[in-house]
Design an enzyme around this catalytic site. Sequence first.
Site, PDB file in Angstrom:
ATOM      1  N   TRP A  40       0.752  -1.245  -0.040  1.00  0.00           N
ATOM      2  CA  TRP A  40       0.123   0.130  -0.045  1.00  0.00           C
ATOM      3  C   TRP A  40       0.813   1.423   0.059  1.00  0.00           C
ATOM      4  CZ3 TRP A  40      -4.334  -1.286   4.022  1.00  0.00           C
ATOM      5  CH2 TRP A  40      -5.238  -2.264   3.609  1.00  0.00           C
ATOM      6  N   LYS A  41       2.132   1.253   0.098  1.00  0.00           N
ATOM      7  CA  LYS A  41       3.205   2.449   0.363  1.00  0.00           C
ATOM      8  C   LYS A  41       2.575   3.340   1.187  1.00  0.00           C
ATOM      9  CE  LYS A  41       4.129   0.857  -4.388  1.00  0.00           C
ATOM     10  NZ  LYS A  41       4.851   1.285  -5.869  1.00  0.00           N
ATOM     11  N   HIS A  60      12.827  -2.296  -1.196  1.00  0.00           N
ATOM     12  CA  HIS A  60      11.979  -1.958  -2.308  1.00  0.00           C
ATOM     13  C   HIS A  60      12.627  -1.042  -3.144  1.00  0.00           C
ATOM     14  CE1 HIS A  60       8.661  -0.056  -4.651  1.00  0.00           C
ATOM     15  NE2 HIS A  60       8.015  -1.323  -4.490  1.00  0.00           N
ATOM     16  N   GLY A  88       4.540   1.491 -11.336  1.00  0.00           N
ATOM     17  CA  GLY A  88       3.777   2.935 -11.287  1.00  0.00           C
ATOM     18  C   GLY A  88       3.756   3.360 -12.575  1.00  0.00           C
ATOM     19  N   SER A 139       3.150  -2.588 -12.126  1.00  0.00           N
ATOM     20  CA  SER A 139       1.747  -2.329 -12.940  1.00  0.00           C
ATOM     21  C   SER A 139       0.873  -3.499 -13.031  1.00  0.00           C
ATOM     22  CB  SER A 139       2.185  -1.458 -14.240  1.00  0.00           C
ATOM     23  OG  SER A 139       2.766  -0.490 -13.976  1.00  0.00           O
TER      24      SER A 139
END
Length: 252
Positions: free
Chosen positions: A10-11, A96, A174, A214
């Site tokens: 979820w960042k 990450h 993203g 993505s």
Amino acid sequence: MRRKIIAGNWKMHKTSSETGEFIGRLWDAMGRKEAHCEVIVAPPFTSIAAAVDATRGGAVKVSAQDVHWENQGAYTGEVSGAMVKDSGCSHVIVGHSERRQWFGETDESVNLKIKAALRHGLIPIFCLGESLEEREASKTFEVLERQVSRGLDGVQIASPDRLVIAYEPVWAIGTGRTASPEQAQEAHAFIRGGVGSLFGRELGGNVRILYGGSVKPENTRGLMSRGDIDGALVGGASLKIDDFMGIITESA
Ligand code: 13P
């Protein structure tokens, strides 16, 4: 047989109340039973308690997004493995690319964090992947080889389920530009080979390697049909119930 994993990173999204509500709705969408795959959500630290409260007896697992390598100490703003474990997480994302890019994470710090996670009984979700520049310079395999060997240097893995790897090509995160199933499969097979040469073929053959970048319901099936792709680490699409549930369904 490697059971698939669909994990949502979820960042920096979702407060505690949004987290509780999301997991409640996800549980309903799952028909209030365990999915065919392991389902993991990784909320920000401040929403972990709400996530753990809402996980309905463990059918949804909870991961942190980072961990410090020391057990405790004067490290303002950091969170230790003991704290992450105590908060109810089973997993922690390590390395990450956003942390490598914006927060000075290196192969060496990633290595220390993987060791810290394992020391505290957490399963690291070890992220790696090449940048666009590296891919265009035909350095993909060189980069992956370095990230695998340095990230896992001196690490002891008791069994294949104690480690998850996520191949996330930086150019696909993203951007809406997913790696093709062929590109992802090629990278996954290479990474699996690298893990096999470090820890033996048995462990290499059974460790789960997720693809991230993505991922959407529409591209899930193509990716998941490849032999070495064992699930997905999903960013943007994990924030919406329909998309996240669509990815879970399509990965079966
Ligand atoms: P997106 O799915 O938004 O591309 O993010 C992928 C990712 O970084 C998961 O960790």
